[in-house]
Structure formats: structure tokens, C-alpha cells
Scaffold this active site. Sequence first.
Site, PDB file in Angstrom:
ATOM      1  N   ASP A  13      -2.754 -13.223  17.049  1.00 27.40           N
ATOM      2  CA  ASP A  13      -3.504 -14.037  18.015  1.00 27.40           C
ATOM      3  C   ASP A  13      -4.935 -13.519  18.115  1.00 27.40           C
ATOM      4  O   ASP A  13      -5.167 -12.340  18.422  1.00 27.40           O
ATOM      5  CB  ASP A  13      -2.847 -13.957  19.406  1.00 27.40           C
ATOM      6  CG  ASP A  13      -1.530 -14.717  19.468  1.00 27.40           C
ATOM      7  OD1 ASP A  13      -1.177 -15.415  18.480  1.00 27.40           O
ATOM      8  OD2 ASP A  13      -0.859 -14.620  20.507  1.00 27.40           O
ATOM      9  N   GLY A  41       8.031 -16.586  18.188  1.00 26.76           N
ATOM     10  CA  GLY A  41       9.192 -15.782  17.832  1.00 26.76           C
ATOM     11  C   GLY A  41       8.977 -14.317  18.179  1.00 26.76           C
ATOM     12  O   GLY A  41       9.802 -13.694  18.860  1.00 26.76           O
ATOM     13  N   GLY A 221       5.508 -23.781  35.228  1.00 29.14           N
ATOM     14  CA  GLY A 221       4.365 -22.959  35.613  1.00 29.14           C
ATOM     15  C   GLY A 221       4.572 -22.316  36.969  1.00 29.14           C
ATOM     16  O   GLY A 221       5.640 -21.758  37.250  1.00 29.14           O
ATOM     17  N   ASP A 245      -3.750 -14.490  32.664  1.00 27.64           N
ATOM     18  CA  ASP A 245      -3.628 -15.249  31.416  1.00 27.64           C
ATOM     19  C   ASP A 245      -2.174 -15.714  31.299  1.00 27.64           C
ATOM     20  O   ASP A 245      -1.272 -14.885  31.260  1.00 27.64           O
ATOM     21  CB  ASP A 245      -4.012 -14.334  30.240  1.00 27.64           C
ATOM     22  CG  ASP A 245      -3.833 -14.989  28.886  1.00 27.64           C
ATOM     23  OD1 ASP A 245      -3.678 -16.220  28.821  1.00 27.64           O
ATOM     24  OD2 ASP A 245      -3.851 -14.252  27.878  1.00 27.64           O
ATOM     25  N   GLY A 250       5.871 -18.851  28.767  1.00 24.26           N
ATOM     26  CA  GLY A 250       7.084 -19.549  28.330  1.00 24.26           C
ATOM     27  C   GLY A 250       7.903 -18.669  27.390  1.00 24.26           C
ATOM     28  O   GLY A 250       9.140 -18.666  27.438  1.00 24.26           O
ATOM     29  N   ASP A 251       7.237 -17.905  26.533  1.00 28.13           N
ATOM     30  CA  ASP A 251       7.959 -17.018  25.603  1.00 28.13           C
ATOM     31  C   ASP A 251       8.642 -15.892  26.373  1.00 28.13           C
ATOM     32  O   ASP A 251       9.760 -15.490  26.032  1.00 28.13           O
ATOM     33  CB  ASP A 251       6.988 -16.416  24.582  1.00 28.13           C
ATOM     34  CG  ASP A 251       6.373 -17.485  23.708  1.00 28.13           C
ATOM     35  OD1 ASP A 251       7.005 -18.533  23.535  1.00 28.13           O
ATOM     36  OD2 ASP A 251       5.253 -17.260  23.223  1.00 28.13           O
ATOM     37  N   SER A 281       4.530 -11.633  33.673  1.00 26.80           N
ATOM     38  CA  SER A 281       3.737 -11.682  32.436  1.00 26.80           C
ATOM     39  C   SER A 281       2.386 -12.365  32.612  1.00 26.80           C
ATOM     40  O   SER A 281       1.462 -12.088  31.851  1.00 26.80           O
ATOM     41  CB  SER A 281       4.521 -12.375  31.318  1.00 26.80           C
ATOM     42  OG  SER A 281       4.517 -13.784  31.489  1.00 26.80           O
TER      43      SER A 281
END
Length: 304
Positions: A13, A41, A221, A245, A250-251, A281
Site C-alpha cells: 500500500d 488477504g 462503519g 484512518d 473491514g479487513d 483499528s
Amino acid sequence: MSRVVVCGSLNMDIVVQSERRPSSGETLLGAEVTFLPGGKGLNQAVAAARLGVPTAMIGAVGNDAFGNRLRGFLADNDVDSSGVREVEGPATGVAVIQVAEGDNAITVASGANMHFTRDMVRHAPRPDEVWVAQFEVPIPESEAILEQARAAGARTVLNLAPYATHSDSLLQQVDVAVLNEVELSQASGMKIRSRSSQRTIAAACETLRARGARAVVATLGARGAVVVTSNGTTAIPAAPAQVIDTTGAGDCFVGALAARMAKGATPLEAARYAVVAATCSVERLGASPAMPTAEDVAGRLPKA
Ligand code: ATP
Ligand code: RIB
């Protein structure tokens, strides 16, 4: 001990933080760049492992420096990366992530991820495992793997992200489907927003259950999540967070859900835990580096 096996994408990223996003044709100076391990993943595998559950990852990288760094990051986080194969030719996946005003926009160059195949799985699934897949690698390959996992008695989690058209036969291999409100709109053909009524969200989730998924979780969210199983619909609110951030929230949810299921939780119990983990997170920059530990989550769980 039971374990989580994540089949899916690995990306480097490239995170660019700026005060606002540039408009089309505009050049903005003054941004900051960070290179962080990512890919849905990899993020989900790291989330599960940081929560203390044995985790393995299966995926594809290129023969390049980014691929080496991603495998090293998995090892540093106690993820078994022996199933991450190096493919000749394509580059390791890259995601360009623009972060501004607490929100993000992502462009992915999939590279080696599109060369992921079912043959990369080198061990037979076990009944005590939870197998996880997303939509950043070829979908027919994921379907074949989930089918094999279920046939062996393992439980399966599918994150329908980023959304792509898929068959009912795929959903028939899924114990828990997880998707955000945008993906739920696309999957159900209904107009879903994070503020849609619980009844509307449940109706959209039911369209996926009707096609074969046993349980469906909509992540919403700051609102938390809605879980739909054969026992009915349950809303799980998220606690307020100091958002830095949301990339990878979702991960984190998916990895935490799989980790709890591996410890024997039902999908609903696991989703309650995952909401708290994902809320932790969003208070840190990046996707995989922001994944919380079991201690982080324990400190935020609602008192019984
Ligand atoms: P992303 O694509 O950014 O990784 P997503 O759209 O797949 O995320 P969301 O539904 O935005 O996933 O968030 C997943 C979970 O993260 C939520 O269910 C919630 O638990 C947590 N979360 C996300 N945003 C917030 C927020 N602003 N405040 C508290 N919790 C949040
Ligand atoms: O869900 C977040 C992830 O999506 C990022 O890490 C990026 O690599 C993209 O795959």
C-alpha cells in the site's frame, strides 16, 4: 488448536496523506507518503494472527522487493506464509491509497494476485479450520477452495470486497458472508446506506441468504454491524472512535470474526467481538499495521 487459513491478496500500500483530495486535473503539494503492507488477504491474516489465533496465508507475489517485504511482514506477525508463492513475470500487487479528511480512495494494480490458483493450496483442509476468501484474486479459484474446505468440514467466511458479480454456487459454499453497505447495495440490487433502517438492511442480507450464504453480516462503519442468521437479525453498535484512518477496518472485522469462529464462537458472538476489534483499528494509520492485539480488544469489550 484450530486455525484460520486466509486465501487472497497481498499488496504494497502506497499511502498518501493530504489535507484534502485533489480535484481532477489538480496538483496538490505537501502530502506525506508511507509504504505499508496491505491487500485484503494479508490484512485479514494479520488481524487474525494478532488476536492470538494460529493463522496461515495462501496467495501470490511477484519476484521483487515488495514481495519479499510482504512475506517478511507476515512472518514478523506470526502468520505462516509458506503458502505465499512467487510467480515469475507480474509484479507484486500495489494499492495507491489517498487518505484525506478521515476517508480514503484506493486504486489497486493487482499484478501477481491475478495469478493466484487453487493449486497453491498444498494442505488438505481440516474440520477445525476457518477458511477465508475475498474478491481480490480470481473468484473461480476461491470458489473451488471454499468448496474443498466445506467438504472437509471446515467453516468458511467470504468477504465480498471489492464487489464483483458471482454465482449462487459460490454463496452455497459460504457459512458467513461479510460486506459493507456499498457492496450490499451491489449484491442485493437494493439502495443501502449506512443509515438505512435495520429492516431494509436485513432484507438486503436475506437476498444473499436466499442464494446460499448461511449467515450474512453487513458492516456499517461508525454504526457497527447488522448480523442476519436463521435465528433472526441483530444490530451490533460500534462505540465512538477517534478516527485517524478507516482503511482496512473491514479487513480487521473479517480477520477478527474468523479468529473468534476458530475459537468456537457462533457467527453472532464472533461479530460482536469483531465490531470492537475493527473500532480499535480505525484509530491508527494504515491497514495491517493498525490491527489490534487481543489485549487492545479486551480493554474495549463491553462489560458483561
Ligand atoms: P474499509 O473498506 O475502509 O476497510 P469497510 O467499508 O469494509 O472498511 P466499515 O463498514 O466501514 O468497513 O467498517 C468495518 C467496521 O469497522 C465497522 O463495523 C465498525 O466496527 C468499525 N468502524 C468503521 N468506522 C468506524 C468509526 N468511524 N467508528 C467506530 N467504528 C468504526
Ligand atoms: O481493504 C484495504 C485494502 O484494500 C488495502 O490494504 C489495499 O491493499 C486494498 O486491497
